[in-house]
Scaffold this motif. Structure first.
Motif, PDB file in Angstrom:
ATOM      1  N   GLU A   4       0.848  -1.200   0.000  1.00  0.00           N
ATOM      2  CA  GLU A   4       0.000   0.000   0.000  1.00  0.00           C
ATOM      3  C   GLU A   4       0.874   1.237   0.000  1.00  0.00           C
ATOM      4  O   GLU A   4       1.885   1.308   0.694  1.00  0.00           O
ATOM      5  N   ARG A   5       0.468   2.202  -0.831  1.00  0.00           N
ATOM      6  CA  ARG A   5       1.113   3.517  -0.853  1.00  0.00           C
ATOM      7  C   ARG A   5      -0.011   4.536  -0.965  1.00  0.00           C
ATOM      8  O   ARG A   5      -0.561   4.753  -2.045  1.00  0.00           O
ATOM      9  N   GLY A   6      -0.385   5.160   0.166  1.00  0.00           N
ATOM     10  CA  GLY A   6      -1.513   6.077   0.153  1.00  0.00           C
ATOM     11  C   GLY A   6      -2.787   5.335  -0.188  1.00  0.00           C
ATOM     12  O   GLY A   6      -3.148   4.344   0.445  1.00  0.00           O
ATOM     13  N   ASN A   7      -3.468   5.794  -1.243  1.00  0.00           N
ATOM     14  CA  ASN A   7      -4.709   5.149  -1.677  1.00  0.00           C
ATOM     15  C   ASN A   7      -4.470   4.024  -2.675  1.00  0.00           C
ATOM     16  O   ASN A   7      -5.405   3.367  -3.114  1.00  0.00           O
ATOM     17  N   GLN A   8      -3.212   3.827  -3.079  1.00  0.00           N
ATOM     18  CA  GLN A   8      -2.881   2.799  -4.060  1.00  0.00           C
ATOM     19  C   GLN A   8      -2.478   1.505  -3.356  1.00  0.00           C
ATOM     20  O   GLN A   8      -1.783   1.542  -2.338  1.00  0.00           O
ATOM     21  N   LYS A   9      -2.914   0.394  -3.901  1.00  0.00           N
ATOM     22  CA  LYS A   9      -2.484  -0.892  -3.359  1.00  0.00           C
ATOM     23  C   LYS A   9      -2.485  -1.950  -4.451  1.00  0.00           C
ATOM     24  O   LYS A   9      -3.176  -1.815  -5.466  1.00  0.00           O
ATOM     25  N   GLY A  10      -1.692  -2.979  -4.253  1.00  0.00           N
ATOM     26  CA  GLY A  10      -1.578  -4.059  -5.222  1.00  0.00           C
ATOM     27  C   GLY A  10      -0.502  -5.034  -4.809  1.00  0.00           C
ATOM     28  O   GLY A  10       0.231  -4.813  -3.823  1.00  0.00           O
ATOM     29  N   LYS A  11      -0.378  -6.128  -5.549  1.00  0.00           N
ATOM     30  CA  LYS A  11       0.632  -7.141  -5.244  1.00  0.00           C
ATOM     31  C   LYS A  11       2.028  -6.618  -5.563  1.00  0.00           C
ATOM     32  O   LYS A  11       2.227  -5.910  -6.556  1.00  0.00           O
ATOM     33  N   VAL A  12       3.007  -6.979  -4.704  1.00  0.00           N
ATOM     34  CA  VAL A  12       4.400  -6.586  -4.930  1.00  0.00           C
ATOM     35  C   VAL A  12       5.292  -7.813  -4.707  1.00  0.00           C
ATOM     36  O   VAL A  12       5.015  -8.634  -3.832  1.00  0.00           O
ATOM     37  N   PRO A  13       6.364  -7.975  -5.496  1.00  0.00           N
ATOM     38  CA  PRO A  13       7.251  -9.139  -5.327  1.00  0.00           C
ATOM     39  C   PRO A  13       8.138  -8.994  -4.099  1.00  0.00           C
ATOM     40  O   PRO A  13       8.701  -7.910  -3.847  1.00  0.00           O
ATOM     41  N   ILE A  14       8.256 -10.057  -3.323  1.00  0.00           N
ATOM     42  CA  ILE A  14       9.030 -10.030  -2.075  1.00  0.00           C
ATOM     43  C   ILE A  14      10.498  -9.706  -2.336  1.00  0.00           C
ATOM     44  O   ILE A  14      11.129  -8.986  -1.563  1.00  0.00           O
ATOM     45  N   THR A  15      11.041 -10.186  -3.459  1.00  0.00           N
ATOM     46  CA  THR A  15      12.471 -10.006  -3.734  1.00  0.00           C
ATOM     47  C   THR A  15      12.844  -8.546  -3.969  1.00  0.00           C
ATOM     48  O   THR A  15      14.020  -8.209  -3.979  1.00  0.00           O
ATOM     49  N   TYR A  16      11.864  -7.670  -4.139  1.00  0.00           N
ATOM     50  CA  TYR A  16      12.146  -6.257  -4.365  1.00  0.00           C
ATOM     51  C   TYR A  16      12.050  -5.438  -3.063  1.00  0.00           C
ATOM     52  O   TYR A  16      12.165  -4.228  -3.098  1.00  0.00           O
ATOM     53  N   LEU A  17      11.855  -6.137  -1.940  1.00  0.00           N
ATOM     54  CA  LEU A  17      11.587  -5.440  -0.677  1.00  0.00           C
ATOM     55  C   LEU A  17      12.623  -5.754   0.389  1.00  0.00           C
ATOM     56  O   LEU A  17      13.238  -6.826   0.399  1.00  0.00           O
ATOM     57  N   GLU A  18      12.792  -4.802   1.297  1.00  0.00           N
ATOM     58  CA  GLU A  18      13.583  -4.999   2.515  1.00  0.00           C
ATOM     59  C   GLU A  18      12.703  -4.596   3.687  1.00  0.00           C
ATOM     60  O   GLU A  18      12.333  -3.428   3.835  1.00  0.00           O
ATOM     61  N   LEU A  19      12.331  -5.577   4.532  1.00  0.00           N
ATOM     62  CA  LEU A  19      11.458  -5.268   5.670  1.00  0.00           C
ATOM     63  C   LEU A  19      12.190  -4.415   6.678  1.00  0.00           C
ATOM     64  O   LEU A  19      13.366  -4.638   6.991  1.00  0.00           O
ATOM     65  N   LEU A  20      11.486  -3.432   7.203  1.00  0.00           N
ATOM     66  CA  LEU A  20      12.061  -2.542   8.212  1.00  0.00           C
ATOM     67  C   LEU A  20      11.562  -2.927   9.587  1.00  0.00           C
ATOM     68  O   LEU A  20      10.457  -3.475   9.743  1.00  0.00           O
ATOM     69  N   ASN A  21      12.355  -2.628  10.605  1.00  0.00           N
ATOM     70  CA  ASN A  21      11.957  -2.947  11.974  1.00  0.00           C
ATOM     71  C   ASN A  21      10.873  -1.973  12.435  1.00  0.00           C
ATOM     72  O   ASN A  21      10.855  -0.815  12.038  1.00  0.00           O
TER      73      ASN A  21
END
Length: 366
Positions: free
Chosen positions: A349-366
């Motif tokens: 989710e980014r503001g009012n936008q949402k959709g599927k995103v690939p896990i390999t493109y992300l870094e989870l933050l604490n």
């Protein structure tokens, strides 16, 4: 007047032939007329030619993308080639980066450690740019040009002869159809003569087409030699780049490690020159195992819970369809999992936008 009569008669004959072929083709499609099938060997040759053309086009286009990633530059080169004019010479990306580094180094001062290092890096980048030009030129002459010649030359000839063969087959089958319908003796005799003539023309065209198609094997052999030339050009290019970077590493190794360190901690010992294979080996042995375990555990926790987490985007991502969310590198979004979702995806989710995103493109933050 005689010439005009001849042209009218020829036009009428051509129109009659075209109409006869059209009727035969339509009836074949509707299952109302028999069709002369090509022999299996000729069919295999036609299939091989089509396959060769398809993959040659794909390889050629992707090689052009590899050698020149900028689509605008490729279009410009194509236009100049069609106009039979030489494209204006411009700096490529490594040369441009090298020039910026050299200018920055001179601005900061060649006597400073950073300025001197920038100049040395810039000179190396410009050498890589020169090697890149040589790779493009060699590959274009020894690899791309032969592939293009096949597509624009040999295969066009094959296509032309194949179309003629199709027309001769339609003429033959139309003649056979007329023979079946002929009731009067004179009409049957004329139809039989027509069948013999069209059969002879069809056999002759089939032989011409077969000879051309059998040349595909020679084309494969020629393209194999061109492929070897391309591999050799790439090998030379990467060997040059490796040597340039090795020399640069040795030059930078002469600077104190205080200036070379990527963090703010100084060291009392000079930087040791490490060979590329050892760096790659140590990196592959240690870093992925640590980072993957952290990422995997974080993702697993998120998928098993109903909560959400903040995540930093590592790379740009263009959504493939409306169910996905496009991403920009370094932006922070909210991610969470929903039941039944594929293990390689999260909802973002980014503001009012949402959709599927690939896990390999992300870094989870604490």
């Amino acid at each position: 007047m005689n010439i005009m009569d001849f042209n009218v008669k020829k036009l009428a004959a051509d129109a009659g032939t075209f109409l006869s072929r059209a009727v035969q083709f339509t009836e074949e499609k509707l299952g109302q007329a028999e069709k002369t099938e090509l022999d299996a060997h000729l069919e295999n040759l036609l299939s091989k030619a089509e396959c060769t053309k398809l993959w040659t086009e794909k390889i050629m286009k992707q090689t052009e993308v590899l050698l020149q990633p900028n689509p605008n530059a490729r279009i410009e080169e194509f236009v100049y080639e069609k106009l039979d004019r030489k494209a204006p010479s411009r700096m490529n990306n490594p040369e441009l980066l090298g020039q910026y580094m050299i200018d920055a180094g001179n601005e900061f001062g060649p006597g400073t450690a950073y300025g001197n290092a920038l100049i040395k890096c810039g000179e190396t980048q410009k050498r890589i740019g020169t090697a890149d030009r040589e790779l493009i030129q060699t590959s274009a002459i020894n690899f791309l040009t032969p592939l293009r010649n096949f597509i624009e030359g040999d295969y066009k000839t094959i296509t032309k002869e194949r179309k003629l063969l199709q027309n001769k087959r339609l003429d033959l089958d139309a003649a056979k159809t007329r023979l079946k319908k002929a009731k009067v003796v004179e009409a049957r005799a004329a139809s039989e003569q027509e069948v013999r003539i069209t059969q002879s023309e069809f056999d002759r065209q089939a032989e011409i087409t077969r000879l051309l198609l059998e040349g595909i094997s020679s084309t494969h052999a020629h393209h194999l030699r061109c492929l070897n030339d391309f591999v050799e050009a790439q090998m030379t290019y990467y060997a040059q780049c490796y040597q340039y970077m090795l020399d640069l590493q040795k030059q930078l190794g002469s600077f104190p490690s205080t200036f070379l360190s990527n963090n703010n901690q100084s060291s009392s010992t000079p930087m040791q020159s490490v060979s590329t294979p050892s760096v790659l080996a140590s990196a592959s042995a240690s870093l992925p195992s640590v980072s993957n375990s952290i990422v995997t555990s974080g993702i697993s926790e998120l998928k098993s819970s109903s909560g959400s987490r903040k995540a930093r985007v590592l790379y740009d991502y263009d959504a493939a369809n409306s169910s996905e969310l496009s991403l920009l590198a370094d932006e922070v979004i909210t991610v969470y999992s929903i039941p039944g979702m594929d293990s390689d995806w999260l909802m973002g989710e980014r503001g009012n936008q949402k959709g599927k995103v690939p896990i390999t493109y992300l870094e989870l933050l604490n």
